[in-house]
Design an enzyme around this catalytic site. Structure first.
Site, mmCIF file in Angstrom:
data_model
loop_
_atom_site.group_PDB
_atom_site.id
_atom_site.type_symbol
_atom_site.label_atom_id
_atom_site.label_comp_id
_atom_site.label_asym_id
_atom_site.label_seq_id
_atom_site.Cartn_x
_atom_site.Cartn_y
_atom_site.Cartn_z
ATOM 1 N N SER A 193 -6.865 -11.551 4.603
ATOM 2 C CA SER A 193 -7.421 -10.578 4.268
ATOM 3 C C SER A 193 -8.827 -10.872 2.924
ATOM 4 O O SER A 193 -8.309 -11.903 2.619
ATOM 5 C CB SER A 193 -6.862 -9.909 3.266
ATOM 6 O OG SER A 193 -5.603 -9.159 4.071
ATOM 7 N N ARG A 205 4.600 -4.948 8.322
ATOM 8 C CA ARG A 205 4.631 -5.628 7.396
ATOM 9 C C ARG A 205 5.588 -4.458 6.560
ATOM 10 O O ARG A 205 5.120 -3.196 6.432
ATOM 11 C CB ARG A 205 3.391 -4.635 6.506
ATOM 12 C CG ARG A 205 2.646 -5.280 5.051
ATOM 13 C CD ARG A 205 0.992 -4.608 4.845
ATOM 14 N NE ARG A 205 1.005 -4.833 3.668
ATOM 15 C CZ ARG A 205 0.921 -3.836 2.809
ATOM 16 N NH1 ARG A 205 1.600 -3.239 2.281
ATOM 17 N NH2 ARG A 205 0.084 -4.580 1.097
ATOM 18 N N LYS A 214 -0.528 -0.147 -0.806
ATOM 19 C CA LYS A 214 -1.060 -1.537 -1.065
ATOM 20 C C LYS A 214 -0.481 -1.343 -3.063
ATOM 21 O O LYS A 214 -1.436 -0.758 -3.374
ATOM 22 C CB LYS A 214 -2.166 -2.419 -0.903
ATOM 23 C CG LYS A 214 -2.251 -3.871 -0.902
ATOM 24 C CD LYS A 214 -2.710 -4.551 -0.567
ATOM 25 C CE LYS A 214 -3.927 -5.446 -0.790
ATOM 26 N NZ LYS A 214 -2.748 -6.641 -0.560
HETATM 27 N N1 TZP Z 1 -4.958 -4.344 2.314
HETATM 28 C C1 TZP Z 1 -5.918 -3.545 2.273
HETATM 29 S S1 TZP Z 1 -5.584 -2.257 2.290
HETATM 30 C C2 TZP Z 1 -4.199 -2.021 2.111
HETATM 31 C C3 TZP Z 1 -3.787 -3.068 2.621
HETATM 32 C C4 TZP Z 1 -2.535 -3.911 3.113
HETATM 33 C C5 TZP Z 1 -3.707 -0.374 2.410
HETATM 34 C C6 TZP Z 1 -4.772 0.359 3.619
HETATM 35 O O1 TZP Z 1 -3.280 1.269 3.849
HETATM 36 P P1 TZP Z 1 -3.623 2.704 4.117
HETATM 37 O O2 TZP Z 1 -2.600 3.435 4.328
HETATM 38 O O3 TZP Z 1 -4.519 2.968 5.046
HETATM 39 O O4 TZP Z 1 -4.978 2.720 2.792
#
Ligand code: TZP
Ligand code: MG
Length: 208
Positions: A107, A38, A136
């Site tokens: 998602s 990502r 995010k």
């Molecule tokens: N999609 C929903 S929350 C997220 C994504 C890509 C981020 C998750 O990152 P982290 O650091 O585990 O909270």
């Protein structure tokens, strides 16, 4: 798709100067059994180079490799799958391009999205963000563990809980019924990536 328990996503802003491959390899050694590239900031050319290196890592350990957003890059490197958000290429179009044997993850943030993804043939869904997260940019409000409970009741395809999941709060996620965990910062930002993953696996296994 092959069963999985711990899904790691790259987040190079958390890698603390360590090389992308080094961090993801440490995660795989710790028990990560699916991983995703990502990268929301680099040019396509750079993302492609990273994808090629991660594909090699995936082959070395026989762990599925997923590309976020870029179906063309996923095809170019023969990745095992792609992960798409609600505003990306629609699932049915992606399936036409990518084929029935590849993994497509979607998602979701609400039951309506989960039902639609299942109906349209997603291989798995992401369920989150469970907790607040800084990983995010355009993130929606946390869906809380209530959303996990609803998904457990109604959805049959595999789902992975994501968003703000840490070793200190993962038990709540597992108690709500999740059996697969996804994290960015807690894994790739850890000073001991392998140990953090081993600890996640231990917690997942005791609840399963
Ligand atoms: N999609 C929903 S929350 C997220 C994504 C890509 C981020 C998750 O990152 P982290 O650091 O585990 O909270
Ligand atoms: Mg996307």
């Amino acid at each position: 798709m092959k069963e999985f328990r711990l899904y790691a996503i790259t987040g190079e802003e958390f890698h603390q100067g360590r090389d992308l491959i080094e961090v993801m390899e440490a995660a795989i050694i710790g028990g990560v059994d699916i991983f995703q590239l990502r990268d929301k900031y680099s040019s396509k050319k750079i993302v492609l180079e990273k994808a090629k290196r991660l594909k090699q890592l995936s082959e070395k350990y026989n762990v599925p490799f997923i590309v976020n957003d870029h179906i063309d890059i996923a095809l170019a490197v023969d990745a095992d799958g792609i992960h798409l958000g609600q505003d990306d290429l629609p699932l049915q179009e992606a399936r036409k391009i990518f084929g029935k044997d590849k993994i497509i993850g979607i998602s979701t943030h609400a039951m309506s999205e989960a039902r639609e993804a299942e109906r349209e043939g997603a291989d798995y869904i992401g369920v989150g963000p469970i907790f607040p997260t800084k990983s995010k940019v355009d993130v929606v409000d946390p869906v809380t563990t209530n959303y996990i409970e609803e998904v457990v009741k109604e959805i049959s395809i595999p789902f992975v809980a994501i968003g703000g999941i840490k070793l200190h709060n993962v038990d709540r996620v597992l108690e709500a019924g999740a059996t697969r965990i996804c994290a960015i910062s807690e894994i790739v930002g850890s000073s001991d990536v392998t140990k953090t993953c081993q600890e996640f696996i231990r917690k997942i296994e005791t609840r399963r």
